[in-house]
Design a protein around this motif. Sequence first.
Motif, short mmCIF file in Angstrom:
data_model
loop_
_atom_site.label_atom_id
_atom_site.label_comp_id
_atom_site.label_asym_id
_atom_site.label_seq_id
_atom_site.Cartn_x
_atom_site.Cartn_y
_atom_site.Cartn_z
N ALA A 39 0.83 -1.21 0.00
CA ALA A 39 0.00 0.00 0.00
C ALA A 39 0.87 1.25 0.00
CB ALA A 39 -0.92 0.00 1.21
N GLY A 40 0.62 2.15 -0.95
CA GLY A 40 1.37 3.40 -1.03
C GLY A 40 2.59 3.35 -1.91
N ALA A 41 2.98 2.14 -2.32
CA ALA A 41 4.18 2.00 -3.15
C ALA A 41 3.87 2.30 -4.61
CB ALA A 41 4.75 0.59 -3.03
N ASN A 42 4.88 2.77 -5.32
CA ASN A 42 4.77 3.00 -6.76
C ASN A 42 5.15 1.70 -7.47
OD1 ASN A 42 4.99 3.72 -9.43
ND2 ASN A 42 6.41 5.43 -9.09
N PRO A 43 4.19 1.03 -8.09
CA PRO A 43 4.50 -0.27 -8.73
C PRO A 43 5.43 -0.14 -9.93
CG PRO A 43 2.28 0.45 -9.28
CD PRO A 43 2.79 1.41 -8.25
N ASN A 44 5.67 1.09 -10.37
CA ASN A 44 6.59 1.31 -11.49
C ASN A 44 7.97 1.72 -11.03
OD1 ASN A 44 4.56 0.83 -13.52
ND2 ASN A 44 3.73 2.85 -13.04
N ALA A 45 8.19 1.66 -9.71
CA ALA A 45 9.51 2.04 -9.16
C ALA A 45 10.01 0.94 -8.23
CB ALA A 45 9.41 3.37 -8.44
N ILE A 46 10.09 -0.27 -8.77
CA ILE A 46 10.60 -1.42 -8.01
C ILE A 46 12.06 -1.65 -8.40
CG2 ILE A 46 10.28 -3.85 -7.42
CD1 ILE A 46 7.87 -2.09 -6.73
N TYR A 47 12.95 -1.67 -7.39
CA TYR A 47 14.38 -1.85 -7.62
C TYR A 47 14.85 -3.13 -6.94
CZ TYR A 47 14.41 2.92 -9.34
OH TYR A 47 14.16 4.05 -10.08
N VAL A 48 15.79 -3.82 -7.58
CA VAL A 48 16.40 -5.02 -7.00
C VAL A 48 17.80 -4.67 -6.52
CG1 VAL A 48 17.33 -7.31 -7.49
CG2 VAL A 48 15.07 -6.68 -8.35
N PHE A 49 18.06 -4.87 -5.23
CA PHE A 49 19.39 -4.70 -4.68
C PHE A 49 20.00 -6.09 -4.50
CE2 PHE A 49 22.48 -2.20 -2.16
CZ PHE A 49 23.18 -3.22 -1.56
N GLY A 50 20.92 -6.45 -5.37
CA GLY A 50 21.56 -7.76 -5.31
C GLY A 50 22.94 -7.66 -4.70
N HIS A 51 23.19 -8.44 -3.67
CA HIS A 51 24.49 -8.42 -3.00
C HIS A 51 25.29 -9.67 -3.30
CE1 HIS A 51 26.99 -8.75 0.89
NE2 HIS A 51 27.56 -7.86 0.10
N SER A 52 26.52 -9.52 -3.74
CA SER A 52 27.41 -10.65 -4.00
C SER A 52 26.81 -11.56 -5.08
CB SER A 52 27.68 -11.39 -2.68
OG SER A 52 28.79 -12.22 -2.79
N LEU A 53 26.48 -12.82 -4.76
CA LEU A 53 25.82 -13.67 -5.75
C LEU A 53 24.52 -13.03 -6.22
CD1 LEU A 53 25.50 -16.39 -7.30
CD2 LEU A 53 24.29 -17.24 -5.28
N GLY A 54 23.79 -12.40 -5.31
CA GLY A 54 22.56 -11.71 -5.67
C GLY A 54 22.81 -10.60 -6.68
N GLY A 55 23.94 -9.91 -6.53
CA GLY A 55 24.31 -8.88 -7.49
C GLY A 55 24.71 -9.46 -8.83
N MET A 56 25.37 -10.57 -8.78
CA MET A 56 25.75 -11.29 -10.00
C MET A 56 24.50 -11.69 -10.79
SD MET A 56 28.08 -14.75 -10.13
CE MET A 56 28.52 -15.59 -11.66
N LEU A 57 23.45 -12.06 -10.07
CA LEU A 57 22.22 -12.51 -10.71
C LEU A 57 21.22 -11.38 -10.98
CD1 LEU A 57 21.66 -15.77 -8.62
CD2 LEU A 57 22.50 -15.62 -10.98
N ALA A 58 21.47 -10.20 -10.46
CA ALA A 58 20.53 -9.09 -10.63
C ALA A 58 20.25 -8.77 -12.10
CB ALA A 58 21.03 -7.85 -9.89
N PRO A 59 21.27 -8.76 -12.99
CA PRO A 59 20.96 -8.52 -14.41
C PRO A 59 20.01 -9.57 -15.00
CG PRO A 59 23.30 -8.20 -14.00
CD PRO A 59 22.72 -8.79 -12.75
N LYS A 60 20.17 -10.82 -14.56
CA LYS A 60 19.27 -11.89 -15.03
C LYS A 60 17.85 -11.65 -14.54
CE LYS A 60 20.20 -16.69 -15.15
NZ LYS A 60 20.08 -16.98 -16.50
N ILE A 61 17.72 -11.25 -13.29
CA ILE A 61 16.40 -10.96 -12.72
C ILE A 61 15.75 -9.81 -13.50
CG2 ILE A 61 15.17 -10.13 -10.68
CD1 ILE A 61 17.43 -11.47 -8.99
N ALA A 62 16.53 -8.76 -13.76
CA ALA A 62 15.98 -7.60 -14.47
C ALA A 62 15.59 -7.92 -15.90
CB ALA A 62 17.00 -6.46 -14.45
#
Length: 439
Positions: A245-268
């Motif tokens: 509630a209250g969030a902008n559904p068009n402004a969702i960001y993924v913060f990937g750390h380490s392996l998560g950061g490595m996979l962030a481009p794939k998620i996006a």
Amino acid sequence: MMKRSILFVIALLFTTTAFSQNVIQLFNSANDFFKVLQEEKFADAHAFFDDTLKTKLTEDNLKKLWVDIGTKYGKAETFDAIQSRAQGEFFAVTVEGKFANGEQNFILGFNKLQKIVGIFLAPPKSAVAYAKPIYADTNLYSEKQIYIGPAGKQLAAIVTVPKNVKNFPMVVFVHGSGPGDMDESVGANKPFKDLAGGLGSKGIGSIRYVKRTLIYPNEFSKPYTVKEEVLDDAVAAIASAKTVAGANPNAIYVFGHSLGGMLAPKIASTSPDVAGIVVAAAPARKMSDIIIDQNKYMFDLSKDTTAENKKYLDDAILQINKSRITQLGTTIKPDSVILGLPAKYWADLNAYNQVATAKNLTKKVYVLQGGNDFQVGKTDFDLWNTALAKKKNVTLKFYPDLNHLLSPQTEKGTMGQYQTPVSVSEVLVNDLSAWIKGK
């Protein structure tokens, strides 16, 4: 006390599920080892060691070690194996020791033959509890627990919502390797909790969740890839973030750390709802290269240049290089285990080019790296920079003083550094906030 062998690979990778069928046996062996020590049967205890450790830590040395521990902590009372974790080709078993005058935990390293290859005192529990960062103002945000993921296999999550803010951005935090709680706790540090509080204080919401490998290890008894370990839950968290509630559904960001950061481009690349990604302390190279660098770093840090120690390093590199597979075949089956992970996992991860994937993105990308990070280094940041610096949608920033947990430090250090709580850099929080809110 013998120093920690470099063969305890400081990888970012390993889940609790590798070799899970041996956990009970490992616990029993660890408990039996301390039982014979309590009975002062040092020859029997020494027989638990593999041949290499037997020569490094003689029976007399073991006896002296035990006497010294008794002098410090008093009569030994109980020993209980409480945790087992695969680390490369080895297994680290944590044993909780209680003595008349205090407590001391031990970590035993076992090989596949269940012989002890290393023994050392676990770092003491931090005397300083986690402290909320000074920049996290709880008057400016609220938190509530939700659940994400499929019914029956849901994961607990925390949603942080800024107060008195409308149409705010949301950040989804994606863990590094191995099992992790929703705060991504490492030692006395909680980087995701710090970031959630810092961003929440600046009008940015977030969602952080428990990693699946921590809660449902039995799901990973069969061959799996990062899809089951990371990607599916990240997508579920993104879907949940859109409904806050209250969030902008068009402004969702993924913060990937380490392996998560490595996979962030794939998620996006597969999530059209994502407005941008943060690639934090993430490998630009293959994970095998990262693990080799970590071993070389520890070798140099040990200042032990003996032929024996050099052979340990060479042997470790030989084992690590086995993880470079790109496809499965008749000799390498999906469930073959390499460095504690299924061969299927390695083949899948090695087929993925995170830098090329990021280069094809048109969404906002923020790549950040710390100069005091001994787990992922400037070599990787330079590769990200070379590939992405000319792209207008990409921001790259190197923070000379940050370590792998994104906290300011005076040196690179070792895993022991993580036992002291240091909040995520306020400079980084400010930079992220400005980038998320910027066009």
